[in-house]
Design a protein around this motif. Sequence first.
Motif, PDB file in Angstrom:
ATOM      1  N   THR A 287     -14.275   1.701  -4.939  1.00 41.41           N
ATOM      2  CA  THR A 287     -14.928   0.560  -4.869  1.00 41.41           C
ATOM      3  C   THR A 287     -16.165   0.389  -6.233  1.00 41.41           C
ATOM      4  OG1 THR A 287     -16.640   2.884  -3.936  1.00 41.41           O
ATOM      5  CG2 THR A 287     -15.397   1.172  -2.633  1.00 41.41           C
TER       6      THR A 287
ATOM      7  N   GLU B  77       0.741   3.880   1.389  1.00 39.71           N
ATOM      8  CA  GLU B  77      -0.300   5.201   2.289  1.00 39.71           C
ATOM      9  C   GLU B  77       0.328   4.060   3.661  1.00 39.71           C
ATOM     10  OE1 GLU B  77      -4.350   6.325   2.826  1.00 39.71           O
ATOM     11  OE2 GLU B  77      -4.304   4.962   1.176  1.00 39.71           O
TER      12      GLU B  77
ATOM     13  N   ILE C 269      -1.490   3.373   6.338  1.00 36.80           N
ATOM     14  CA  ILE C 269      -2.632   1.809   6.320  1.00 36.80           C
ATOM     15  C   ILE C 269      -0.817   0.408   6.199  1.00 36.80           C
ATOM     16  CG2 ILE C 269      -3.449   0.215   4.119  1.00 36.80           C
ATOM     17  CD1 ILE C 269      -5.596   2.615   5.563  1.00 36.80           C
TER      18      ILE C 269
ATOM     19  N   ASP D 163       1.314  -0.933  -0.185  1.00 35.15           N
ATOM     20  CA  ASP D 163      -0.326   0.054  -0.002  1.00 35.15           C
ATOM     21  C   ASP D 163       1.193   1.321   0.148  1.00 35.15           C
ATOM     22  OD1 ASP D 163      -1.882   1.925   1.261  1.00 35.15           O
ATOM     23  OD2 ASP D 163      -3.169   0.194   0.965  1.00 35.15           O
TER      24      ASP D 163
ATOM     25  N   ASP E 138      -3.603  -3.066  -2.396  1.00 32.31           N
ATOM     26  CA  ASP E 138      -4.848  -1.835  -3.033  1.00 32.31           C
ATOM     27  C   ASP E 138      -4.955  -1.991  -4.343  1.00 32.31           C
ATOM     28  OD1 ASP E 138      -5.681   0.077  -2.829  1.00 32.31           O
ATOM     29  OD2 ASP E 138      -4.145   1.492  -2.176  1.00 32.31           O
TER      30      ASP E 138
ATOM     31  N   SER F 215      -9.067  -1.645  -0.518  1.00 38.51           N
ATOM     32  CA  SER F 215      -8.996  -0.289  -1.165  1.00 38.51           C
ATOM     33  C   SER F 215     -10.195   0.320  -0.819  1.00 38.51           C
ATOM     34  CB  SER F 215      -8.854  -0.543  -2.684  1.00 38.51           C
ATOM     35  OG  SER F 215      -8.586  -0.107  -3.854  1.00 38.51           O
ATOM     36  N   GLU F 216     -10.058   1.778  -1.482  1.00 41.62           N
ATOM     37  CA  GLU F 216     -10.995   2.438  -1.583  1.00 41.62           C
ATOM     38  C   GLU F 216     -11.848   2.498  -2.206  1.00 41.62           C
ATOM     39  OE1 GLU F 216      -8.026   6.746  -1.765  1.00 41.62           O
ATOM     40  OE2 GLU F 216      -8.935   6.227   0.240  1.00 41.62           O
TER      41      GLU F 216
ATOM     42  N   THR G 132     -12.913  -2.768   2.157  1.00 37.87           N
ATOM     43  CA  THR G 132     -12.773  -1.648   1.493  1.00 37.87           C
ATOM     44  C   THR G 132     -12.168  -0.965   2.666  1.00 37.87           C
ATOM     45  OG1 THR G 132     -14.743  -1.638   0.331  1.00 37.87           O
ATOM     46  CG2 THR G 132     -14.129   0.436   0.485  1.00 37.87           C
ATOM     47  N   LYS G 133     -12.193   0.305   1.948  1.00 34.75           N
ATOM     48  CA  LYS G 133     -11.264   1.480   3.231  1.00 34.75           C
ATOM     49  C   LYS G 133     -12.355   2.598   3.526  1.00 34.75           C
ATOM     50  CE  LYS G 133      -5.796   1.265   0.848  1.00 34.75           C
ATOM     51  NZ  LYS G 133      -5.281   2.074   0.927  1.00 34.75           N
ATOM     52  N   PRO G 134     -12.387   2.795   4.802  1.00 38.57           N
ATOM     53  CA  PRO G 134     -11.924   2.133   6.181  1.00 38.57           C
ATOM     54  C   PRO G 134     -11.999   1.447   6.597  1.00 38.57           C
ATOM     55  CG  PRO G 134     -12.851   3.903   6.179  1.00 38.57           C
ATOM     56  CD  PRO G 134     -13.173   4.132   5.342  1.00 38.57           C
TER      57      PRO G 134
END
Length: 205
Positions: free
Chosen positions: A83, A10, A13, A8, A52, A80-81, A101-103
């Motif tokens: 969607t 980030e 994360i 990832d 991610d 991952s964010e 899905t994040k968060p």
Amino acid sequence: MAKIYAIDDEPSIRRLIKMIMEKENHEVITFATAEEGLKAIEKETPNLLFVDLGLPEMSGLELIKIIEERLYSFPIVVVSEITIAEAIIEAFKHGICDFITKPFTPTELIESFEKCYISTDTLLKRKKEVISLIESGKTLHASKLVSRLFANFPNSPVPHYLFALLASSWNKELARRHLNAAIALDPEYSEAKELLNKIDTGDEN
């Protein structure tokens, strides 16, 4: 203990995944890019990969396709964010096991791991937890855990045995059916045989 790779871009994360899974006594190695992760995979494959989709340069989906092409056999969980339905469907087409899905919560991450990496250690840990809950009278919580074990370990006799433990106080016939199912899955399962004998002789205590 499983060896887990997490990719990832980030840092927060990566730290979160590492913290959650190390608390579960797993080894976690993190990477900021798909390229770094792929180099590590080429040297030593993990037991499970968290990745991610929205990575710089090589995307998570591109990495997943390479892993599929090279016939690596470890499970992949996308975190991952992103969607967009098409992206999720595409990832599943190329062999991922699960999509978070994040968060996300620690429970979601752990449950996804247990769903995708079916390990004896995980099953035995959950078995002890369920028995402890039953002994302390927390049968509702125990029942929820057993339901998840049926989903995550469909070919194991353990969920049947644990359900029989729960059911033996209020429905002996149902308990017998699950114990017979456990023994059918593992004819040498001594705990199931012992509990079945206790129920048949009326000596459950």
